[in-house]
Design an enzyme around this catalytic site. Structure first.
Site, PDB file in Angstrom:
ATOM      1  N   HIS B 123       0.826  -1.229   0.000  1.00 35.62           N
ATOM      2  CA  HIS B 123       0.000   0.000   0.000  1.00 35.62           C
ATOM      3  C   HIS B 123       0.854   1.271   0.000  1.00 35.62           C
ATOM      4  O   HIS B 123       0.335   2.359  -0.265  1.00 35.62           O
ATOM      5  CB  HIS B 123      -0.913   0.047   1.220  1.00 35.62           C
ATOM      6  CG  HIS B 123      -1.972  -1.017   1.236  1.00 35.62           C
ATOM      7  ND1 HIS B 123      -2.863  -1.203   0.213  1.00 35.62           N
ATOM      8  CD2 HIS B 123      -2.271  -1.975   2.163  1.00 35.62           C
ATOM      9  CE1 HIS B 123      -3.666  -2.218   0.491  1.00 35.62           C
ATOM     10  NE2 HIS B 123      -3.326  -2.709   1.676  1.00 35.62           N
ATOM     11  N   HIS B 160      -6.258  -7.266  -0.308  1.00 38.40           N
ATOM     12  CA  HIS B 160      -6.421  -5.832  -0.593  1.00 38.40           C
ATOM     13  C   HIS B 160      -5.631  -5.465  -1.848  1.00 38.40           C
ATOM     14  O   HIS B 160      -4.527  -5.966  -2.063  1.00 38.40           O
ATOM     15  CB  HIS B 160      -5.901  -4.986   0.582  1.00 38.40           C
ATOM     16  CG  HIS B 160      -6.567  -5.288   1.883  1.00 38.40           C
ATOM     17  ND1 HIS B 160      -6.004  -6.127   2.828  1.00 38.40           N
ATOM     18  CD2 HIS B 160      -7.750  -4.880   2.392  1.00 38.40           C
ATOM     19  CE1 HIS B 160      -6.827  -6.223   3.870  1.00 38.40           C
ATOM     20  NE2 HIS B 160      -7.889  -5.474   3.630  1.00 38.40           N
ATOM     21  N   ASP B 245      -4.335 -12.845   3.570  1.00 36.14           N
ATOM     22  CA  ASP B 245      -5.589 -12.404   4.186  1.00 36.14           C
ATOM     23  C   ASP B 245      -6.814 -12.698   3.315  1.00 36.14           C
ATOM     24  O   ASP B 245      -7.936 -12.341   3.684  1.00 36.14           O
ATOM     25  CB  ASP B 245      -5.536 -10.924   4.576  1.00 36.14           C
ATOM     26  CG  ASP B 245      -4.826 -10.069   3.549  1.00 36.14           C
ATOM     27  OD1 ASP B 245      -4.526 -10.572   2.437  1.00 36.14           O
ATOM     28  OD2 ASP B 245      -4.565  -8.886   3.840  1.00 36.14           O
TER      29      ASP B 245
END
Lengths: 134, 343
Positions: B123, B160, B245
């Site tokens: 990120h 993500h 995740d």
């Protein structure tokens, strides 16, 4: 109708920004979108976050004298800066972005590129940065 | 041979109650221990990434600010991301661990790398920390390889979207970025219509999946959409942003993968990499048992070791999103080419 988007993270500074944006929207006959950015660790579900924001929007409308129908709530995933920048695009198509000077993480923002300064650098529409009470 | 970078001294980068915590590294180490690789493990000590190596992908002013923030005691950078006094040093060693693994694989010409350090990186933007990430470790490694004349594919199966990696290489034709992720979910980016900048059209490939999607769907997305891009790109190195995740037990998201699904994905990715040209970077994964089993599944599969796998998952939603993603991507590429033609 012109749309104003205001960042809202429930901090005092964001409340001041929302009040300023509501007054501006009332005077200029604009729609107002209250915008909340959801991070990875946000405890509430997306639906709960949207409901909370809608309630905050209703409060703001009542407090500012802006018609309920003019106030909208928008929750989106991401960091505050990216979420506000996406508000410039359709379907919101905001032509003005409003944020508080500092959110919940003010001490870091001073050093690490605050949302407000980053928005001012990247937004293709005017950005208003509203100081909170000191 | 497993070239293991790290873990080094990461424990002092910790915030009470935060899910991105030192025990994650211990869990992966336990998973590697489960494989009983013995002398097949070559440990590489993390080294500190230099400023020149970091500024290939990060703004110098951001590095200065991050260092100063940490040395002032650290704190919360945003709602998700923290730093401590030691985080600046930890983060530079984390980025450097990836470089050390790349260099060892290059020297050996064989083996698979795993960069077992933290904080994660995908990120982190050129000029900003976010989403638990301070420095973009995989991006620093990819830029290191590009500087040597390599063509690098980064495959990101963290749940993500790796917005930082995508942004850093948005207009870089020598890096192919492929990401599968849950959508909608943080950070909100990663639509199929995001295809890369004018000099790198098609070098970004996003495979968004709905909550509840299972391993069969994600595997199909890779085989039908990612495989052609990977084959056409012709990467000389493959780096993997390995977040676990997307596992069904993870507390931060809602995909339904099992360790068996991570094994299948890892086999697919490894089939696109040459010997000694594949390295995994730990990103997310916050259920320690799932992290242990899934990291073991990845490494056991690509190294040919015995590993106990959960049954592969199937029957979840999202099959229709593959075709939708293909159409959205084709449309975005057509529009971009038309715009380019007019310019």
């Amino acid at each position: 109708m012109t749309t104003v988007a205001v960042g809202f993270d429930y901090s005092e500074d964001s409340r001041a920004a929302a009040d300023w944006a509501a007054a501006y929207a009332r005077e200029r006959d604009c729609a107002l979108v209250l915008v909340h950015a959801m991070g990875i660790l946000e405890q509430a579900s997306f639906e709960d976050a949207r409901a909370s924001l809608a309630a905050a929007g209703a409060d703001l409308a009542a407090r500012s004298g802006l018609a309920d129908a003019r106030v909208h709530a928008h929750v989106d995933y991401g960091d505050a800066c990216s979420v506000m920048l996406r508000c410039i695009e359709a379907p919101i198509s905001a032509s003005l972005l409003v944020v508080g000077t500092r959110g919940h993480h003010a001490h870091a923002g001073l050093l690490l590129g605050s949302t407000s300064l980053e928005l001012a650098e990247h937004a293709l529409v005017p950005v208003v940065i509203v100081p909170g009470q000191r | 041979m497993l070239v293991l970078g790290g873990p080094g001294s990461h424990e002092s980068h910790e915030e009470e109650g935060h899910p991105e915590r030192p025990e994650r590294v211990s869990a992966v180490l336990a998973g590697i221990g489960d494989l009983d690789l013995g002398s097949e493990v070559v440990r590489v000590a993390p080294r500190e990434a230099t400023r020149a190596e970091l500024t290939r992908v990060h703004d110098g002013s951001y590095l200065d600010e991050l260092g100063a923030f940490c040395y002032a005691g650290g704190g919360d950078i945003d709602e998700d991301t923290y730093a401590t006094f030691d985080s600046w040093s930890v983060a530079r060693h984390t980025a450097g661990a990836g470089l050390a693994v790349i260099d060892e694989l290059s020297r050996a010409g064989d083996g698979v790398g795993f960069v077992l350090t933290r904080p994660p990186g995908h990120h982190a933007l050129a000029g900003r920390a976010m989403g638990f990430c301070l420095l973009n470790n995989a991006a620093v490694a990819a830029a290191h390889l590009v500087a040597r004349g390599e063509r690098v594919a980064i495959v990101d199966f963290d749940v993500h979207h790796g917005n930082g990696t995508q942004s850093i290489f948005w207009n870089e034709p020598r890096v192919l970025y492929v990401s599968s992720h849950q959508m909608p979910l943080f950070p909100g980016s990663g639509t199929p219509g995001e295809v890369g900048g004018p000099d790198a059209l098609g070098a970004t490939l996003n495979l968004p999946l709905p909550a509840g999607a299972t391993g069969d769907v994600i595997q199909r997305a890779y085989e039908e959409l990612a495989a052609p891009s990977l084959e056409a790109f012709g990467a000389t190195w493959v780096l993997v942003s390995a977040g676990y995740d997307a596992h069904r037990s993870d507390p931060l998201a809602d995909l339904k993968l099992t360790s068996g699904d991570f094994a299948g994905l890892s086999r697919f990715i490894a089939s696109h990499a040459g010997p000694g040209r594949l390295a995994f970077f730990l990103e997310g994964g916050y259920n320690l048992q799932a992290l242990r089993a899934s990291a073991a599944a990845t490494l056991g599969t690509v190294l040919g070791a015995n590993v106990a796998l959960e049954e592969r998952s199937s029957g979840g939603p999202g099959a229709e999103t593959i075709e939708r993603a293909r159409r959205a991507r084709d449309r975005a590429l057509e529009e971009a080419h038309e715009l380019g033609g007019r310019a």
